[in-house]
Design an enzyme around this catalytic site. Sequence first.
Site, mmCIF file in Angstrom:
data_model
loop_
_atom_site.group_PDB
_atom_site.id
_atom_site.type_symbol
_atom_site.label_atom_id
_atom_site.label_comp_id
_atom_site.label_asym_id
_atom_site.label_seq_id
_atom_site.Cartn_x
_atom_site.Cartn_y
_atom_site.Cartn_z
ATOM 1 N N GLU A 45 6.182 -1.147 -1.444
ATOM 2 C CA GLU A 45 5.406 -2.382 -1.311
ATOM 3 C C GLU A 45 4.128 -2.239 -2.152
ATOM 4 O O GLU A 45 3.584 -1.118 -2.267
ATOM 5 C CB GLU A 45 5.030 -2.560 0.167
ATOM 6 C CG GLU A 45 4.017 -3.646 0.471
ATOM 7 C CD GLU A 45 3.465 -3.552 1.902
ATOM 8 O OE1 GLU A 45 3.213 -2.430 2.380
ATOM 9 O OE2 GLU A 45 3.315 -4.611 2.526
ATOM 10 N N ASN A 65 2.404 -11.385 -0.539
ATOM 11 C CA ASN A 65 2.841 -9.986 -0.636
ATOM 12 C C ASN A 65 4.337 -10.071 -0.906
ATOM 13 O O ASN A 65 5.099 -10.465 -0.013
ATOM 14 C CB ASN A 65 2.543 -9.260 0.679
ATOM 15 C CG ASN A 65 2.828 -7.772 0.605
ATOM 16 O OD1 ASN A 65 3.533 -7.311 -0.292
ATOM 17 N ND2 ASN A 65 2.290 -7.024 1.546
ATOM 18 N N LYS A 74 6.480 -11.695 1.993
ATOM 19 C CA LYS A 74 6.352 -11.059 3.307
ATOM 20 C C LYS A 74 6.013 -12.066 4.413
ATOM 21 O O LYS A 74 5.079 -12.862 4.278
ATOM 22 C CB LYS A 74 5.279 -9.981 3.251
ATOM 23 C CG LYS A 74 5.170 -9.087 4.488
ATOM 24 C CD LYS A 74 4.214 -7.945 4.207
ATOM 25 C CE LYS A 74 4.074 -6.989 5.376
ATOM 26 N NZ LYS A 74 3.133 -5.873 5.051
ATOM 27 N N GLU A 129 -4.211 -7.978 5.489
ATOM 28 C CA GLU A 129 -3.103 -8.751 4.898
ATOM 29 C C GLU A 129 -3.136 -10.202 5.355
ATOM 30 O O GLU A 129 -2.785 -11.097 4.587
ATOM 31 C CB GLU A 129 -1.765 -8.104 5.254
ATOM 32 C CG GLU A 129 -1.580 -6.734 4.607
ATOM 33 C CD GLU A 129 -0.188 -6.211 4.772
ATOM 34 O OE1 GLU A 129 -0.019 -5.159 5.418
ATOM 35 O OE2 GLU A 129 0.765 -6.836 4.285
ATOM 36 N N CYS A 183 7.598 -3.766 4.583
ATOM 37 C CA CYS A 183 6.743 -3.009 5.476
ATOM 38 C C CYS A 183 6.780 -3.420 6.945
ATOM 39 O O CYS A 183 7.724 -3.104 7.641
ATOM 40 C CB CYS A 183 5.299 -3.025 4.937
ATOM 41 S SG CYS A 183 4.381 -1.647 5.581
ATOM 42 N N ASN A 197 3.575 0.529 3.080
ATOM 43 C CA ASN A 197 2.314 1.277 3.022
ATOM 44 C C ASN A 197 1.860 1.374 4.476
ATOM 45 O O ASN A 197 1.446 0.350 5.048
ATOM 46 C CB ASN A 197 1.231 0.528 2.236
ATOM 47 C CG ASN A 197 1.458 0.457 0.741
ATOM 48 O OD1 ASN A 197 0.771 1.106 -0.027
ATOM 49 N ND2 ASN A 197 2.411 -0.333 0.295
HETATM 50 N N1 ING Z 1 1.531 -1.643 7.188
HETATM 51 C C1 ING Z 1 1.794 -1.155 8.475
HETATM 52 C C2 ING Z 1 3.273 -1.175 8.848
HETATM 53 O O1 ING Z 1 3.780 -2.093 9.472
HETATM 54 C C3 ING Z 1 1.244 -1.004 10.821
HETATM 55 C C4 ING Z 1 0.960 -1.773 9.555
HETATM 56 C C5 ING Z 1 1.013 0.360 10.868
HETATM 57 C C6 ING Z 1 1.774 -1.656 11.900
HETATM 58 C C7 ING Z 1 1.318 1.082 12.040
HETATM 59 C C8 ING Z 1 2.078 -0.956 13.082
HETATM 60 C C9 ING Z 1 1.845 0.414 13.148
HETATM 61 O O2 ING Z 1 3.882 -0.166 8.550
HETATM 62 C C10 ING Z 1 1.938 -2.752 6.539
HETATM 63 N N2 ING Z 1 1.541 -2.873 5.252
HETATM 64 O O3 ING Z 1 2.609 -3.619 7.079
#
Ligand code: ING
Length: 311
Positions: free
Chosen positions: A50, A110, A127, A146, A172, A197
């Site tokens: 991503e 995104n 996204k 985001e 993601c 990410n």
């Molecule tokens: N990043 C993270 C993901 O869904 C996140 C946000 C991190 C959500 C950890 C929940 C737990 O992997 C992105 N860019 O969506």
Amino acid sequence: MTDSARKMGLAIAQMGPIHLADSRAAVVKRLVEMLREAKSRQADLVVFPELTLTTFFPRYWIEDTAVLNEYFETSMPNMYIQPLFDEARKLGIGFYLGYAELTPEGRYFNTSILVDKSAAIVGKYRKIHLPGHTEHKVDATFQHLEKKYFEVGDQGFRVSSMLDTFIGMCLCNDRRWPETYRMLSLQSAELVVLGYNTPSSNIYWNEPVQNGMFHHLLSLQSGAYQNALWVGAAGKCGSEDGHHMIGGSAIVAPTGEVVAQSTSEEDEVIVSKIDLNLGRNYREHWFNFAKHRRPEHYKLIVERIGAGAPL
Ligand code: ING
């Protein structure tokens, strides 16, 4: 009953850190090198992460629109990414690429694209599940903006016909939502590809670190098994200007088993010769949607956004 195999070489090109100081040209050089390695290992398709042309900029509070726009692509391909398209065409290999899209109408998404062996864009996804917040959390060690920088995707969940199968895309946070995989498997996807990410620390509460990798893999494995899908996930990882993100790029079979996984937090290509027929028995038996699903009892899933009163 054993099916004849329908083999595809699937490569996951995990990217190590992209720092604020790294140019697009330097990043594309890394992408081209991994594309070449994937081809040398008989891959037909390469999955990049991503937002794979820049650092994960949603971690920063950016008020100047001109500065924000520097992270976005206003056309695809463009002069920076053209070498990747040219090399893919020369080698005859397809790829998935995530990037920040600024449309001519001034809309911010995104986005990911699916590009076939002739370097034609055969699919675009924007996204839908945008995590994080919109306000400036001044006490947080990093932001997750985001919802501030991107609109919710307007293309829905679609599959592209490519390499003798139907391939779905997501990005993601989408991988954490069962609706994502179900929407794609109901369109006969046999493979879902995605980039991510994922910060290794949680700015919202003090969550045990081990949950990061566990929930990442759990999301991929459950989505794959419950929808008889292959899932290929490419992470951008390591420490970007001091902000660490998890690796764990992986290829997951329709059985839910992880068949290949990265072992570093750097640029790393993992490849598996996947059998697209492996999901057939699951789709014919345990997850025969037409035979077993009962949508008349699932209405809440579409009608309600948040949890509400019991029926
Ligand atoms: N990043 C993270 C993901 O869904 C996140 C946000 C991190 C959500 C950890 C929940 C737990 O992997 C992105 N860019 O969506």
